[in-house]
Design a protein around this motif. Structure first.
Motif, short mmCIF file in Angstrom:
data_model
loop_
_atom_site.label_atom_id
_atom_site.label_comp_id
_atom_site.label_asym_id
_atom_site.label_seq_id
_atom_site.Cartn_x
_atom_site.Cartn_y
_atom_site.Cartn_z
N GLU A 270 7.22 -10.56 -4.52
CA GLU A 270 7.45 -10.29 -5.95
C GLU A 270 6.64 -9.07 -6.39
O GLU A 270 7.13 -8.22 -7.12
N LYS A 271 5.40 -8.99 -5.93
CA LYS A 271 4.56 -7.83 -6.25
C LYS A 271 5.18 -6.56 -5.68
O LYS A 271 5.24 -5.52 -6.35
N LEU A 272 5.68 -6.65 -4.46
CA LEU A 272 6.32 -5.50 -3.81
C LEU A 272 7.56 -5.07 -4.58
O LEU A 272 7.78 -3.88 -4.82
N LYS A 273 8.37 -6.03 -4.99
CA LYS A 273 9.57 -5.71 -5.77
C LYS A 273 9.20 -5.01 -7.07
O LYS A 273 9.87 -4.05 -7.47
N ASP A 274 8.16 -5.49 -7.74
CA ASP A 274 7.73 -4.88 -9.00
C ASP A 274 7.30 -3.43 -8.77
O ASP A 274 7.66 -2.54 -9.55
N LEU A 275 6.52 -3.20 -7.72
CA LEU A 275 6.06 -1.84 -7.43
C LEU A 275 7.24 -0.91 -7.12
O LEU A 275 7.29 0.23 -7.59
N GLU A 276 8.17 -1.41 -6.33
CA GLU A 276 9.34 -0.61 -5.97
C GLU A 276 10.18 -0.31 -7.21
O GLU A 276 10.68 0.80 -7.38
N TYR A 277 10.32 -1.30 -8.08
CA TYR A 277 11.08 -1.12 -9.32
C TYR A 277 10.42 -0.06 -10.20
O TYR A 277 11.11 0.80 -10.76
N GLN A 278 9.10 -0.11 -10.31
CA GLN A 278 8.37 0.89 -11.10
C GLN A 278 8.56 2.29 -10.50
O GLN A 278 8.72 3.26 -11.25
N ASN A 279 8.55 2.38 -9.18
CA ASN A 279 8.77 3.69 -8.54
C ASN A 279 10.16 4.22 -8.83
O ASN A 279 10.34 5.41 -9.09
N ILE A 280 11.14 3.34 -8.80
CA ILE A 280 12.52 3.75 -9.10
C ILE A 280 12.61 4.25 -10.54
O ILE A 280 13.23 5.28 -10.81
N LEU B 49 7.51 9.13 3.50
CA LEU B 49 6.90 7.81 3.56
C LEU B 49 7.94 6.71 3.38
O LEU B 49 7.88 5.68 4.06
N LEU B 50 8.89 6.94 2.49
CA LEU B 50 9.96 5.95 2.31
C LEU B 50 10.74 5.71 3.60
O LEU B 50 11.02 4.58 3.97
N LYS B 51 11.07 6.80 4.27
CA LYS B 51 11.82 6.68 5.52
C LYS B 51 11.01 5.98 6.59
O LYS B 51 11.57 5.20 7.37
N SER B 52 9.72 6.23 6.63
CA SER B 52 8.88 5.61 7.67
C SER B 52 8.69 4.12 7.42
O SER B 52 8.39 3.37 8.35
N ARG B 53 8.87 3.67 6.20
CA ARG B 53 8.69 2.26 5.85
C ARG B 53 9.91 1.41 6.18
O ARG B 53 9.82 0.18 6.20
N GLU B 54 11.02 2.04 6.45
CA GLU B 54 12.26 1.30 6.68
C GLU B 54 12.11 0.29 7.82
O GLU B 54 12.53 -0.87 7.70
N GLN B 55 11.52 0.70 8.93
CA GLN B 55 11.36 -0.19 10.07
C GLN B 55 10.45 -1.37 9.73
O GLN B 55 10.67 -2.48 10.19
N LEU B 56 9.46 -1.13 8.90
CA LEU B 56 8.55 -2.20 8.49
C LEU B 56 9.30 -3.25 7.66
O LEU B 56 9.08 -4.45 7.84
N ASN C 16 0.84 -1.21 0.00
CA ASN C 16 0.00 0.00 0.00
C ASN C 16 0.87 1.26 0.00
O ASN C 16 0.57 2.23 -0.70
N GLY C 17 1.95 1.23 0.78
CA GLY C 17 2.88 2.36 0.81
C GLY C 17 3.53 2.60 -0.53
O GLY C 17 3.68 3.74 -0.99
N ALA C 18 3.92 1.52 -1.22
CA ALA C 18 4.55 1.64 -2.54
C ALA C 18 3.56 2.25 -3.54
O ALA C 18 3.94 3.07 -4.37
N GLU C 19 2.30 1.86 -3.43
CA GLU C 19 1.28 2.43 -4.32
C GLU C 19 1.08 3.91 -4.02
O GLU C 19 0.92 4.72 -4.93
N MET D 173 2.36 9.80 -5.30
CA MET D 173 3.09 11.01 -4.90
C MET D 173 4.12 11.40 -5.95
O MET D 173 4.30 12.59 -6.25
N ILE D 174 4.79 10.42 -6.52
CA ILE D 174 5.79 10.69 -7.56
C ILE D 174 5.11 11.28 -8.79
O ILE D 174 5.59 12.25 -9.37
N GLU D 175 3.98 10.71 -9.17
CA GLU D 175 3.25 11.22 -10.33
C GLU D 175 2.79 12.65 -10.10
O GLU D 175 2.76 13.45 -11.03
N ASN D 176 2.44 12.98 -8.86
CA ASN D 176 2.00 14.34 -8.52
C ASN D 176 3.16 15.25 -8.16
O ASN D 176 2.94 16.38 -7.72
N GLU D 177 4.38 14.75 -8.33
CA GLU D 177 5.61 15.49 -8.01
C GLU D 177 5.65 15.96 -6.56
O GLU D 177 6.18 17.02 -6.25
#
Length: 124
Positions: A72-82, A39-46, A19-22, A27-31
């Motif tokens: 695998e789904k999470l990796k794909d979402l993170e890769y798309q964000n990158i 949000l990225l920093k807050s997800r580190e502990q998770l 959900n965070g990756a989505e 947020m990236i699309e909206n600049e």
């Protein structure tokens, strides 16, 4: 029974990461990069919690397949964000280069509004 509870907790945490990756993608699309970074920093502990639970939890084959599918789904979402971020960075770099060239030209020829003078009507 405890393993089942930990497995459910692991699934829930992975879903939070998805959900965070989505959310980050939006947020990236909206600049809205500041919120995305927060949000990225807050997800580190998770991520750390998931890794630790997974390390010590003995998973059945079915559970392992579920976790593998979710990761695998999470990796794909993170890769798309990158990729989105890289594309945005390239665009910003192109604009910066264009602006620097324009500024260089302006400075080289001292193009300012004061150097052109004014038009004067001198009819007699």
């Amino acid at each position: 029974m405890q393993d089942e509870q930990q497995f459910e907790q692991l699934l829930m945490q992975y879903q939070q990461l998805i959900n965070g990756a989505e959310d980050i993608a939006v947020m990236i699309e909206n600049e809205n990069y500041d919120s995305a970074i927060t949000l990225l920093k807050s997800r580190e502990q998770l991520f750390i919690n998931c890794r630790n639970i997974r390390r010590y939890l003995e998973l059945t084959d079915v559970q392992k397949q579920q976790i593998d599918k979710i990761t695998e789904k999470l990796k794909d979402l993170e890769y798309q964000n990158i990729k989105k971020l890289e594309k945005s960075m390239e665009s910003v770099q192109q604009e910066l280069t264009k602006t620097q060239k324009s500024q260089k030209l302006k400075n080289a020829y001292n193009l300012s509004s004061n150097s052109f003078g004014n038009m004067v009507n001198i009819e007699n």
